[in-house]
Design an enzyme around this catalytic site. Structure first.
Site, short mmCIF file in Angstrom:
data_model
loop_
_atom_site.label_atom_id
_atom_site.label_comp_id
_atom_site.label_asym_id
_atom_site.label_seq_id
_atom_site.Cartn_x
_atom_site.Cartn_y
_atom_site.Cartn_z
N TRP A 152 0.81 -1.22 0.00
CA TRP A 152 0.00 0.00 0.00
C TRP A 152 0.84 1.27 0.00
CZ3 TRP A 152 -5.11 1.50 0.03
CH2 TRP A 152 -5.39 2.79 0.49
N GLU A 207 -0.71 9.24 0.07
CA GLU A 207 -0.11 10.47 -0.45
C GLU A 207 1.39 10.57 -0.23
OE1 GLU A 207 -2.00 11.84 3.56
OE2 GLU A 207 -2.69 10.74 1.81
N GLN A 228 3.32 7.68 2.25
CA GLN A 228 2.62 6.84 3.21
C GLN A 228 2.62 5.40 2.70
OE1 GLN A 228 0.45 8.18 6.38
NE2 GLN A 228 2.57 8.75 6.03
N TRP A 261 -4.66 0.04 3.72
CA TRP A 261 -4.28 1.13 4.62
C TRP A 261 -4.04 0.57 6.01
CZ3 TRP A 261 -5.96 3.31 9.14
CH2 TRP A 261 -5.53 4.62 9.43
N PHE A 267 2.37 9.15 10.19
CA PHE A 267 1.43 9.71 9.22
C PHE A 267 2.12 10.78 8.36
CE2 PHE A 267 -3.30 9.00 10.58
CZ PHE A 267 -3.13 7.64 10.46
N ARG A 316 -3.40 17.04 11.97
CA ARG A 316 -2.37 16.26 11.28
C ARG A 316 -1.82 16.98 10.05
NH1 ARG A 316 -7.14 13.13 10.74
NH2 ARG A 316 -8.15 13.27 8.70
N ASP A 317 -0.91 16.27 9.38
CA ASP A 317 -0.33 16.66 8.08
C ASP A 317 0.49 17.95 8.18
OD1 ASP A 317 -1.96 14.55 7.36
OD2 ASP A 317 -3.42 15.78 6.29
N GLU A 339 -7.50 18.50 4.36
CA GLU A 339 -6.29 17.76 4.71
C GLU A 339 -5.12 18.24 3.86
OE1 GLU A 339 -7.78 13.47 6.33
OE2 GLU A 339 -7.55 13.63 4.16
#
Length: 506
Positions: A30, A33, A49, A57, A89, A165-166, A223
């Site tokens: 898997w 992004e 990821q 995932w 992440f 996040r991110d 996101e």
């Protein structure tokens, strides 16, 4: 002998599992992004990821690959790993040239990578740091992680740490501070933080939908923020650009990538009023979670984006891998008649791969004389420049066989470019895998329509005009569906130029 046969069959399965020729995919399992896109000396680094143990995932780490040309990639060991109950992440990377973090030295400044730590035991998230002092070959987690805890985030995140996040992080020269942008998907907002050492952070401001004049409703689940400056072609100005990936509200439905212009003073982003006709960077279904490469030399001057091409989770019919990288594309900003357009084009390095299959110059095509039917290929780079009769349509059909084809069509009557996947192959894996995606595309000042079409085994990426319209979609045709056809309906078209190149890698 049995082992040799089993190995050969496994190798064949890997080769035949819809694997693209010139788009990056993981060796196995898997990916979603891209993360931490950065150029270090002459090497382009791609992190992403990655679940190294399953084709779904979960168990997310930072996968790693490197390239000298953005076309051919070499798989590298995992960069930032999932361990001790904390997954790695999405996040970004940057060069700490002055060693403000103290994690390198004055003679060997570090490369820094910020990522979200995810706790699958309870779903909470915090922000973390890793660093490299060997030009991105290996990465060490900062021993005092997290650098922003869930408790520190809580006054600015009403989800109790479930939606923070991110991190996009960069050094803001004007203020002399590091800046972090965090997404809060469930609240449809971003938060902006600053730091003097890239380790200790202070909240500065929020950006939410009600602060963006003209933003269409229904754009939710923000996101993967990215922020950078771009010059405005046709002026002597630059502007800040903020990219967001919302989970809902895109033209094709589901995930999409939008871009805002505005001002940024080091702590607060103020968005310009939105023009919905120039908001989206892609009108297809499969351009999701876009980031841009950092640390690209000023002499190069390009801002280069890439995303993951997959908005269907584990559903696509690939057995050994899931998720592929869009082909890297440049992004520029042009102002015409007081209207700003983002322009995107494939990076020029693609010209170094493959060879010419067909060239047409100054030829008229009519309804009874389709062209290019002798050309076959599953990895192609196609350029078209044409004018067309009023009310006519011109169709480029790729990955074509008796019952399969993906149709890229320009309709003069509606000034519309479209990608039709209704006969593209296997569309049974998801209700959104078929259908037609379209966008408005006007001719240039001379009445000419320009199209660029990248085809690669299981994908099409269509760039219209100067790149003001892009449509990116996955397709899963049979291996034998490798035909090509160019035809016109309801009139004729003057082909100024047609170039078809087959892409192959050494």
């Amino acid at each position: 002998m049995f082992r040799a046969l089993a190995f050969a069959l496994a190798t064949l399965a890997l080769a035949d599992d819809f694997r693209p020729v010139y788009h990056f995919v993981p060796k196995e399992n898997w990916m979603n992004e891209p993360n931490g896109l950065i150029k270090i000396k002459s090497t382009w680094h791609l992190f992403y990821q990655h679940n190294p143990t399953a084709n779904v995932w979960g168990n997310l780490n930072w996968g790693h690959a490197t390239s000298s040309d953005l076309v051919q990639w070499t798989h590298q060991p995992l960069a930032i790993t999932s361990e001790n109950g904390v997954e790695a992440f999405t996040g970004t990377a940057y060069f700490d040239a002055e060693n403000t973090s103290g994690l390198g030295s004055s003679t060997s400044p570090p490369y820094l990578a910020w990522y979200t730590g995810y706790f699958p035991s309870n779903g909470t998230q915090d922000q973390r740091l890793a660093f490299s002092v060997d030009d991105g070959v290996t990465w060490t987690k900062y021993p005092d992680n997290p650098i922003i805890s869930a408790a520190q985030e809580s006054p600015h995140d009403t989800t109790q740490g479930l939606e923070s996040r991110d991190p996009k992080v960069f050094f803001h020269k004007a203020s002399g501070k590091w800046v972090m942008v965090l997404s809060h998907g469930g609240q449809d907002k971003l938060t902006f933080w600053t730091s003097s050492d890239a380790k200790s952070w202070t909240w500065k401001s929020d950006l939410s939908a009600d602060q963006i004049d003209g933003l269409p409703s229904g754009i939710t689940g923000w996101e993967v923020p990215d922020i950078f400056q771009l010059p405005i072609e046709g002026t002597d100005e630059t502007t800040w650009v903020l990219i967001i990936t919302p989970a809902d509200g895109s033209p094709a439905g589901g995930n999409g990538v939008l871009a805002l212009t505005g001002s940024f003073d080091g702590s607060t982003f103020k968005a310009d009023p939105v023009d919905p006709s120039t908001l989206w960077l892609d009108y297809g279904r499969d351009f999701d979670g876009a980031y841009s490469w950092e640390n690209v030399a000023a002499a190069d001057g390009r801002r280069i984006l890439a995303s993951v091409m997959n908005s269907y989770g584990a559903s696509p019919p690939t057995k050994t891998w899931k998720g592929m990288l869009s082909f890297p594309r440049t992004i520029t900003l042009k102002e015409t008649d007081s209207k700003r357009y983002f322009l995107q084009q494939p990076v020029t390095e693609i010209a170094l791969a493959g060879s010419s299959l067909a060239t047409i110059r100054n030829q008229t095509i009519t309804a009874d004389k389709p062209l290019l039917s002798s050309i076959h290929g599953t990895a192609l780079d196609i350029k078209l420049a044409f004018t067309i009769d009023a009310g006519a349509k011109i169709s480029l059909k790729v990955r074509k066989a008796a019952s399969e084809q993906t149709t890229i069509q320009y309709d003069q009557k509606n000034s519309t470019i479209s990608v039709d996947r209704t006969m593209s192959g296997d569309i049974s894996y998801d209700p959104a895998a078929g259908g037609v995606h379209s966008a408005s595309l006007k001719p240039d000042g001379s009445g000419v329509i320009n199209l660029r079409v990248l085809v690669d085994t299981c994908s099409v990426e269509v760039f219209g005009g100067e790149g003001e319209v892009v449509i990116s979609d996955l397709i899963f045709p049979s291996e034998t569906s490798d035909g090509l056809s160019l035809e016109v309906i309801g009139g004729s078209a003057d082909l100024h130029s047609v170039e078809v190149r087959g892409i192959s890698l050494k």
